[in-house]
Design a protein around this motif. Structure first.
Motif, PDB file in Angstrom:
ATOM      1  N   ASP A 267       0.863  -1.180   0.000  1.00 11.32           N
ATOM      2  CA  ASP A 267       0.000   0.000   0.000  1.00 11.32           C
ATOM      3  C   ASP A 267       0.899   1.230   0.000  1.00 11.32           C
ATOM      4  O   ASP A 267       2.093   1.131   0.314  1.00 11.32           O
ATOM      5  N   TRP A 268       0.342   2.383  -0.323  1.00 17.71           N
ATOM      6  CA  TRP A 268       1.077   3.631  -0.220  1.00 17.71           C
ATOM      7  C   TRP A 268       0.887   4.177   1.189  1.00 17.71           C
ATOM      8  O   TRP A 268      -0.236   4.414   1.614  1.00 17.71           O
ATOM      9  N   ALA A 269       1.975   4.381   1.883  1.00 20.28           N
ATOM     10  CA  ALA A 269       1.874   4.979   3.211  1.00 20.28           C
ATOM     11  C   ALA A 269       1.738   6.478   3.040  1.00 20.28           C
ATOM     12  O   ALA A 269       2.480   7.093   2.287  1.00 20.28           O
ATOM     13  N   THR A 270       0.768   7.067   3.734  1.00 17.92           N
ATOM     14  CA  THR A 270       0.637   8.516   3.685  1.00 17.92           C
ATOM     15  C   THR A 270       1.499   9.114   4.780  1.00 17.92           C
ATOM     16  O   THR A 270       1.915   8.415   5.701  1.00 17.92           O
ATOM     17  N   LEU A 271       1.729  10.391   4.691  1.00 16.82           N
ATOM     18  CA  LEU A 271       2.580  11.049   5.669  1.00 16.82           C
ATOM     19  C   LEU A 271       1.946  10.908   7.058  1.00 16.82           C
ATOM     20  O   LEU A 271       0.785  11.227   7.240  1.00 16.82           O
ATOM     21  N   THR A 272       2.704  10.417   7.986  1.00 17.17           N
ATOM     22  CA  THR A 272       2.174  10.134   9.319  1.00 17.17           C
ATOM     23  C   THR A 272       3.030  10.837  10.357  1.00 17.17           C
ATOM     24  O   THR A 272       4.143  10.398  10.649  1.00 17.17           O
ATOM     25  N   PRO A 273       2.507  11.937  10.940  1.00 18.45           N
ATOM     26  CA  PRO A 273       3.305  12.617  11.972  1.00 18.45           C
ATOM     27  C   PRO A 273       3.388  11.773  13.231  1.00 18.45           C
ATOM     28  O   PRO A 273       2.717  10.737  13.353  1.00 18.45           O
TER      29      PRO A 273
END
Lengths: 397, 473, 437
Positions: A267-273
Motif C-alpha cells: 500500500d502507499w503509506a501517507t505522511l504520518t506525523p
C-alpha cells in the motif's frame, strides 16, 4: 567533466567601464571541502558546499559559475565561516545570459577563508520505500525504511553528506543519472494491529448473490509513537511492501526446514506525523463472511400535507448482521455503518463494541472467535429510529 | 580465482553431482553462447585494486549458476516472488556485486540480498543503479569475513500465474460425487525455470503498481521507459532443453505429488512437493486433492427479480469433514461437472461452471444452469381493490389491494430435489399463508420445498398491500 | 554593442549666422539614476562640463540602442545659470533619437550643465533571506535590493536611488488615462496619450525628487532611507557600475534575533483541510526592526538545524509592503505535522413547523462539533482556527473564542511540542420561518 560548478576568486583592481564585461576568471579552482545535501523539504533540495578561498586585503571578486546543472540562480547565497565579522559580502552581480554570478567580498586582511555556498538544486529526487516482514502471528513486524536518491541534477555528487532529518546521515557519492538506495532505519518488533474492515457503504450486503466471494479489506495499523518503537519523526510517504515469514518445507527426510518469506500485499503509506496511526490496506480476506439485512423498515409518525403527500415522518428500522469466521484463528473485524440525518439508537446487541465515529457513522469492533460459522456465527442487531425525515437528510459533512 | 565470464560456473572447492549437471545445462543458457534464451546472469565485475589501505579493497567475485530457485506464484495479481540461493566468495572489506538481467521482467525496486551464512559479518552498504544502464544494479557489501558465503537473492517477476480447476463426477442419482482439484501453473515470463520449488498463494493480495510496468522501466523512479522485452525464443530450442532437463529430474514423472497446504495470514500457501521445471511458454498441471463420495443435494432456485421465469439448478455441498472435504479452503476456479449415466460408469456432461472461493466449513453452490425438468409456476388467482379513501377534493387518496397467489411445483426428474422460491415485496405489505416460509428481510420471503422424484406440489399465499394514505409504514 | 550617447556641441560665431561647431565631449562627470519599480521609469541625471561661446550655441544630444523618452529630455545650467538661456529645443527632421538645443550664452567658457531624461528598462526589486533558529522562535532577517539594467546603456560610476512605494501622483494620472481609454477608439492616439501621461508623471516625480533632496556622503557604504511625500527613497551610498544586461544585488539591512512566532492557520473555506504555517513578526523596535518600512519582495526562509548552522530550507514566499510597526505574517506553506481535525459528532433536526397547507416551513438544526488538534512538532505552535457560519446561528462552547465578525468565529490555541487537545462547540441554526435574523 561535462558538468561543472566553478568558483574563481579574482583579486586585484576592479575593472570599470566597458572592460567590466570581460571578467577576469582566475586561477585556482578550489575543490569542495564539504558538500551537504539536505532533503528535509520535499519540494526543494538544498545543497551547501564549503570551499577554502584565498582572499586579499580589500575588495575581492569571487566568480561562481555552473554549467549543465539545474541550480536556481536566485537561491544562491554565500556565508563566510572562518572570519564572519571581517569578511563582508558587498554585493552580487549577475551577468546577462550566463549561469554565473560574481560576489564582491571585502576582507580586512589577506587570509584564507572557508565559505559556505548554498543553493537549491533541482533534479535530485528522493523516494522513500518501506519493506516490512511480519511474524507469522501478525502481531509484530520488522520495518526497514529505505531512502532512494535519483540524481538528475547534471552533476556528480562526491562524498556528499545526505541528510533527510532522521536516521543516519550518510556520506555517499552519486553520479549524474545514478539511482542510489540505502537503508535509513530498521525497527524490530514493531507492534501491528491487524483488522478487517467491513463497510456497509462499499461492500455487498448479501454475498450469496455475488458471483465472486466477497473479499473483506485487510489492513495493518501501526502507530508512529514511542510505544511502537517509532515516534522519533514523521513517517514520510512511500510504498510499503509487506512480507510474512513462512516455514519452508523440508525437502529431504530429517532435514531442517528453513525460513523464507511470502509477499502479502502493499500500500502507499501517507505522511504520518508522530503519535498518529498509519493504516495500510494490503489485501482481502475471504474467510470471513458478512451478510447484512434490514429486517424491519417502517415509517412511523407519518405527517401529510393538505395534498396528502408525506412531508415528514420517523422510521423504525432493524438491521441484522450475520458474521461467520471460517478460519482456525480468531480475527478482529470492524463493521462500519452509515445512517444519514437525525437518528437515535433504540437498542442493539453489541453495545460494548459500539463506537460512534461521527454524526452519520458508527462502528462495531468485534473479535470473531475461531471457526465461528453456521450456528456458531456472530449476529449483531441494532434498532434505530430516524427522526423528522424529510428526504434531504445530510449523510456527510 | 578465475574470472572467466563465459564459463561462469566454477566455485572454488565445492562441486556436487547436481552442480556438474547444472553446469552442463547452464552452458546452453549463457548469453554469449546462445542467442535467444533469456537468463538472469550474475556478471563478475572486475574492479581495480587500490594499494593504499585507506581505500576499500574491491573484490572480484566469480559466480556459479543458481544453487536453487523457489517460486512463490500469485493468482490474484501478476506477481511471482523468485528466491534464488548461491554460493559466493567474498573478500574482507568492500565487495561489489553486480546483478543484471535481460529479456525477463524483474521489478528493480524489489531485488533484495541476504547472506544466509555469516549473516553478522556481511552488510549491504547501499545499492546503486548505475547511470544510463537499465536492468542492472550493484550492491556495495562490506564483509568482515573472507571466504564462501551462502547468499539469497529475492525479486519480483511477472508473467507466471496459476489457476485452480475441478472435475466433479456425480453418481446416477446425484446424491454423491467425486471431486478432484488441480492446480495449473502457466509460465509466460520469458525465463525458463528448472528445478524450481513451486509455491502457490491462494489469496487476494494488493498490488498498487503493476510488476510488469515497474520491470519495463528498468530502474527505480520515473525515468526513461525501455522498449518491451525481446520476442520469445523459438520453441524448438526450448523443446530440446525440456527433454534434457526432464532426464535430470530425480522423481519419476508419474508419481503423484503432495501439495502441502498451510495458512498464511488471511491466505493459504500451497507448497508443491519436490521440484519442477517449467520452461518459458509452458504450463504444468498438477493434482491438488481428491475427495470421494461427497454428499450433494440438487438445489433449485426460483426468484423472478434474479432469474426471471427460469429455475436454476445447483449442486449444493459443504466443504467440511462430514462431506469428506474440510481440510482446506477451495480456491476459485473452473469446474467441469459430469454424471455417471450407466453402471459401467459412462459419462454424461452436466455442465461447465465455476466455483467461488470456498472457506472451510462453508456451503458451496455450484450453479449448473437452467433445468426445464423442474417447474415452478406462480399463478395470480385473485385480485381485489378495496377500502378506497377520498380527500377533501374528492380525489382518491388511499386504497388496498389483496392478491391471491398459487404456486404449482413439479419435479419431472428421477431424483429427489429441493426447491428454493423467493418473492420480493415493497411498500406496506403483509402475507398470510399455510406454507412454511422464512422472512429473509423486510422485503423478501423464502419458501423451501423438498420434492421427491416425479412429485408434484402446490402452495398458496395472500398478499395485502396498503397504498397511498392507507399505508401506515 | 554598448549604447552611445553623444552630445555634440555646436557653436556659432556670429549671432545671425549659425556656425556649427562640433565639439568632442568628455564623458559624463557623474550620473544619478533614480529607479522607480512600480512603473518602468528611471530618471537619469547626468552632469557634464561644456565650453560655451558667447552668443548662440547649438547643442546636439543623440542616442542609440537605448530607451530614452525624447520628450522628457531637459537641460539646465548649473553654473552661470543667469548667463545661459535655452531658446528652444528641436527635433531635426528625418533623424531619430536626436534633439538640438539652441542656447544663448552671455558667458564664454566652461559651464557645468545637467541633462535629465527618462529611460526605461532599469528596474529594481527587494528580496529577503530569513534564517530561523532551530526552535523557530527567532530569526535573522537580511534585506537586499537588486537592480537590473536592461536599458541598452551601460551605467558606470552611477549613484543609484530607488523609489519605494506607490506614488499616488502617477496612480491618479494612470487612472484618468484608463478612463479615457474606454471612450477612445484611436489606438495610436491612445498610445501617444499614455506615453504623454507617463512623461507627465515622470516629470512631476522628477521635480519632486529634485526639490526634496539633500544627500550626504558617508564613510561606510550604506543604503540611506528616507520618506519623501507619499513614498520612500533608498539611496545607495557610493557609486556603482551596472553594464547593460547585468543585475546587481546589494545588502539593504540586516537584523539579528528578530523574535518570531510560529503561527498556524486553519480555515476550511480558505485553505481546505490544510494547516498553513506562518512566521509572525513585527516591524518594530522591540523586534530589532522598526527603522523603516519593508518594501515588497520575495522571501527565502531557512532554519538552522545543526550546531554548525547548516540550513534546512523552510520555503519561499513573498511579502507585501510593510509599514513601520505593522505585523507581518510570512506564509510558508502547508505544514503536515500540525493537525486540525473537526468532526461533526451529532446532528439533530428539531422544532419542525408547518404552514397551513401542512408543508414544512421552518426547522432548527443542532450540530455538535469536536475539534481535535495535535502538534507533532518539537516546537511550540499557536493555532488559529476559524469557522464560518451563515444564517440565524448561535454557538455555545467552553473553549475560548473571539467573534471576528457576524459570520466568523476564531479559536486560538497554543500547543506545546507533541501536545494533543480537543475542544467542542454546539452550533444551533434556525432555518426557514424559525430564523429570526
Amino acid at each position: 567533466m561535462k558538468h561543472r560548478i566553478t568558483l574563481a576568486v579574482l583579486t586585484g583592481v576592479l575593472f570599470l567601464s566597458h572592460s567590466a564585461h570581460a571578467r577576469v576568471k582566475l586561477v585556482a579552482l578550489p575543490e569542495r571541502a564539504r558538500v551537504v545535501v539536505s532533503l528535509n523539504n520535499p519540494d526543494a533540495t538544498l545543497v551547501e558546499e564549503e570551499r577554502l578561498i584565498t582572499l586579499q586585503k580589500g575588495v575581492n571578486k569571487v566568480d561562481f559559475s555552473w554549467r549543465g546543472v539545474n541550480i536556481d540562480a536566485t537561491s544562491i547565497q554565500v556565508r563566510p565561516l572562518t572570519h564572519p565579522d571581517n569578511v563582508v559580502v558587498l554585493n552580487t552581480s549577475y551577468p546577462p545570459n550566463e549561469n554565473a554570478l560574481i560576489w564582491e567580498m571585502s576582507s580586512s586582511s589577506a587570509q584564507e577563508e572557508r565559505v559556505r555556498i548554498s543553493y537549491l538544486l533541482s533534479g535530485l529526487g528522493r523516494d522513500i520505500a518501506y519493506k516490512a516482514v511480519a511474524e507469522p502471528d501478525e502481531k509484530t513486524m520488522t520495518l526497514r525504511n529505505y531512502l532512494r536518491l535519483r540524481n538528475d541534477s547534471g552533476e556528480d555528487l562526491t562524498e556528499a553528506e545526505i541528510r533527510i532529518g532522521y536516521g543516519a546521515n550518510f556520506k555517499k557519492t552519486i553520479a549524474h543519472e545514478e539511482v542510489l538506495e540505502m537503508l535509513s532505519e530498521r525497527i524490530d518488533g514493531l507492534p501491528i494491529k491487524k483488522i478487517l474492515t467491513w463497510d456497509a457503504a462499499t461492500l455487498p450486503w448479501d454475498p450469496e448473490y455475488e458471483k465472486k466471494t466477497v473479499g473483506i479489506p485487510l489492513s495493518y495499523v501501526i502507530k508512529n509513537d514511542k510505544a511502537s518503537k517509532l515516534g522519533a519523526h514523521t513517517l514520510l510517504p512511500g510504498k510499503v511492501r509487506i512480507f510474512i515469514k513462512t516455514k519452508e518445507q523440508a525437502e529431504k527426510e530429517g532435514e531442517k526446514a528453513g525460513e523464507g518469506v511470502a509477499f502479502t500485499g502493499e500500500d502507499w503509506a501517507t505522511l504520518t506525523p508522530a503519535d498518529r496511526e498509519l493504516k495500510l490496506y494490503i489485501g482481502q480476506s475471504r474467510d470471513v463472511k458478512v451478510t447484512q439485512r434490514k429486517t424491519k423498515d417502517d415509517k412511523t409518525n407519518i405527517r401529510r400535507n393538505s395534498g396528502n403527500t408525506i412531508v415528514l415522518h420517523d422510521t423504525d428500522e432493524i438491521y441484522k448482521i450475520e458474521v461467520e469466521n471460517f478460519k482456525k484463528t480468531p480475527v478482529d473485524l470492524v463493521i462500519v455503518e452509515h445512517i444519514p440525518g437525525y437518528w437515535k439508537m433504540v437498542e442493539h446487541s453489541h453495545a460494548a463494541q459500539f463506537k460512534k465515529k461521527d454524526a452519520f457513522t458508527f462502528e462495531y469492533n468485534l473479535t470473531l472467535p475461531a471457526e465461528s460459522s453456521g450456528n456458531r456465527k456472530t449476529t449483531v442487531t441494532f434498532n434505530i429510529n430516524r427522526i423528522n425525515v424529510q428526504g434531504n437528510e445530510p449523510a456527510s459533512y | 580465482m578465475k574470472n572467466d565470464l563465459t564459463e561462469g560456473s566454477q566455485v572454488g572447492g565445492w562441486e556436487s553431482e547436481q552442480m556438474r549437471k547444472q553446469r552442463r545445462v547452464s552452458r546452453i543458457h549463457l548469453p554469449n553462447c546462445s542467442p535467444a534464451h533469456l537468463l538472469i546472469c550474475m556478471l563478475a565485475v572486475l574492479l581495480f585494486w587500490v594499494a593504499s589501505p585507506a581505500h576499500a579493497r574491491i573484490n572480484v567475485v566469480t559466480l556459479p549458476g543458481r544453487d536453487s530457485v523457489q517460486l512463490t506464484i500469485y493468482n490474484s495479481v501478476d506477481l511471482t516472488l523468485v528466491k534464488e540461493s548461491r554460493f559466493l566468495t567474498f573478500r574482507k572489506g568492500l565487495n561489489r556485486l553486480e546483478f543484471s538481467w535481460a529479456n525477463t521482467l524483474i521489478d528493480p525496486t524489489s531485488v533484495e540480498f541476504r547472506a544466509l551464512t555469516h549473516g553478522d559479518e556481511v552488510e549491504v552498504l547501499d545499492v546503486s543503479f548505475p547511470p544510463r544502464v537499465a536492468n542492472t544494479l550493484e550492491w556495495r557489501i562490506n564483509s568482515e569475513f573472507a571466504g564462501e558465503v551462502q547468499v539469497e537473492i529475492r525479486y519480483f517477476t511477472s508473467g507466471i500465474n496459476w489457476s485452480a480447476d475441478y472435475v466433479a463426477e456425480a453418481n446416477k442419482i446425484e446424491n454423491l460425487m467425486h471431486l478432484a482439484g488441480h492446480v495449473r501453473v502457466n509460465n509466460h515470463s520469458g525465463e525458463d525455470y528448472e528445478n524450481a520449488q513451486v509455491r502457490l498463494v491462494v489469496g487476494m493480495v494488493r498490488l498498487v503498481e503493476e510488476i510488469a510496468a515497474l520491470a519495463r522501466a528498468g530502474r527505480p523512479g520515473p525515468l526513461t521507459q525501455l522498449p518491451a522485452p525481446a520476442a520469445m525464443p523459438e520453441a524448438s530450442a526450448k523443446l530440446a532443453l525440456y527433454q534434457e532437463v526432464d532426464r535430470l529430474q530425480e522423481r519419476a514423472k508419474d508419481a503423484p505429488r503432495q501439495v502441502i497446504k498451510e495458512g498464511l495470514s488471511e491466505y493459504f500457501l500451497y507448497t508443491v512437493e519436490g521440484r519442477d521445471t517449467i520452461p518459458n511458454g509452458w504450463s504444468k498441471r498438477m493434482p491438488s486433492f481428491k475427495a470421494q463420495e461427497v454428499p450433494i443435494v440438487s438445489y433449485y432456485k426460483h426468484e423472478r427479480e434474479r432469474y426471471g421465469d427460469k429455475v436454476i439448478r445447483h449442486y449444493r455441498f459443504k466443504n467440511d469433514k462430514e462431506s469428506k472435504l474440510g481440510t482446506e479452503p477451495l480456491p476459485d476456479g473452473a469446474v467441469k461437472a459430469f454424471r455417471f449415466e450407466t453402471d459401467d460408469r459412462l459419462y454424461a456432461f452436466v455442465g461447465r461452471t465455476s466455483v467461488k472461493y470456498i472457506p472451510l466449513n462453508e456451503q458451496v453452490e455450484l450453479e449448473l444452469g437452467n433445468d426445464l425438468e423442474v417447474m415452478v409456476k406462480p399463478v395470480l388467482t385473485n385480485w381485489i381493490k378495496t377500502d378506497i379513501q377520498f380527500d377533501n377534493n374528492g380525489n382518491v387518496k388511499g386504497w388496498t389491494t389483496r392478491e391471491a397467489w398459487e404456486f404449482e411445483l413439479q419435479n419431472s426428474k428421477d431424483i429427489d430435489v429441493v426447491l428454493d422460491i423467493r418473492r420480493n415485496f415493497s411498500g406496506d405489505w403483509s402475507i398470510s399463508t399455510q406454507a412454511q416460509h422464512e422472512n429473509v428481510d423486510a422485503n423478501k420471503v423464502k419458501f423451501v420445498a423438498p420434492l421427491k422424484a416425479r412429485e408434484k406440489q402446490k402452495f398458496s399465499y395472500q398478499l395485502t398491500i396498503r397504498h397511498g394514505t392507507n399505508a401506515t409504514r | 554593442m554598448p549604447a552611445l550617447l553623444c552630445l555634440w556641441l555646436l557653436f556659432t560665431i556670429a549671432p545671425a549666422d549659425a556656425r556649427i561647431h562640433v565639439v568632442a565631449l568628455p564623458d559624463r562627470d557623474s550620473v544619478q539614476l533614480t529607479i522607480y519599480n512600480s512603473v518602468d521609469l528611471t530618471l537619469v541625471r547626468e552632469t557634464r562640463t561644456l565650453t560655451f561661446r558667447k552668443g548662440l550655441n547649438r547643442l546636439e544630444f543623440s542616442w542609440a540602442n537605448t530607451l530614452i523618452d525624447p520628450t522628457s529630455v531637459e537641460f539646465r545650467a548649473l553654473t552661470h545659470a543667469d548667463d545661459v538661456d535655452v531658446l528652444d529645443a528641436s527635433f531635426p527632421p528625418r533623424v531619430a533619437n536626436t534633439l538640438e538645443w539652441r542656447i544663448h550664452s552671455e558667458f564664454a567658457g566652461e559651464v557645468q550643465v545637467e541633462i535629465r531624461y527618462f529611460t526605461s528598462g532599469i528596474s529594481w526589486a527587494a528580496d529577503y533571506v530569513a534564517e530561523a533558529s532551530n526552535a523557530e522562535n527567532r530569526m535573522n532577517l537580511a534585506g537586499h535590493v537588486r537592480v537590473s539594467n536592461r536599458s541598452g546603456e551601460d551605467y558606470e560610476n552611477a549613484q543609484v536611488r530607488l523609489v519605494v512605494g506607490v506614488v499616488r501622483l502617477v496612480e491618479e494620472i494612470v487612472r484618468l488615462a484608463n478612463e479615457r481609454k474606454s471612450k477612445s477608439d484611436d489606438a495610436d492616439e491612445m498610445q501617444r496619450f499614455n506615453r504623454g501621461v507617463k512623461r507627465q508623471a515622470g516629470v512631476a516625480l522628477g521635480k519632486e525628487l529634485a526639490d526634496g533632496e539633500k544627500r550626504e556622503r558617508l564613510e561606510r557604504r550604506e543604503i540611506i532611507k528616507e520618506g519623501l511625500s507619499e513614498y520612500f527613497m533608498y539611496t545607495v551610498e557610493g557609486r556603482d557600475t551596472i553594464p547593460t544586461g547585468w543585475s546587481r544585488r546589494m545588502p539593504s539591512f540586516t537584523a539579528a534575533e528578530v523574535p518570531i512566532g510560529g503561527y498556524y492557520k486553519y480555515e476550511r473555506e480558505r485553505y481546505g483541510d490544510k494547516v498553513i504555517r506562518y512566521y509572525r513578526f513585527k516591524n518594530d523596535k522591540e523586534s530589532r526592526l522598526g527603522v523603516e518600512p519593508l518594501p515588497d519582495g520575495d522571501v527565502k526562509a531557512f532554519r538552522f538545524f545543526t550546531d554548525d548552522k547548516l540550513y534546512a530550507f523552510v520555503g519561499r514566499t513573498a511579502v507585501k509592503y510593510i509599514p513601520v510597526n505593522e505585523q507581518v505574517d510570512l506564509e510558508l506553506g502547508n505544514d503536515l505535522e500540525v493537525l486540525v481535525k473537526p468532526t461533526l459528532m451529532n446532528w439533530v433536526k428539531t422544532d419542525v413547523q408547518f404552514d397551513n397547507r401542512g408543508n414544512v416551513k421552518g426547522w432548527t438544526t443542532l450540530e455538535t462539533w469536536e475539534v481535535e488538534v495535535q502538534n507533532s512538532k518539537d516546537i511550540d505552535v499557536t493555532l488559529d482556527i476559524r469557522r464560518n457560519f451563515n444564517g440565524d446561528w448561535s454557538m455555545v462552547t467552553a473553549a475560548k473564542y473571539e467573534n471576528v465578525d457576524a459570520t466568523k468565529v476564531k479559536f486560538v490555541l497554543p500547543l506545546k511540542p507533541r501536545e494533543k487537545q480537543k475542544f467542542t462547540y454546539e452550533l444551533t441554526t434556525r432555518h426557514g420561518t424559525n430564523a429570526t435574523k
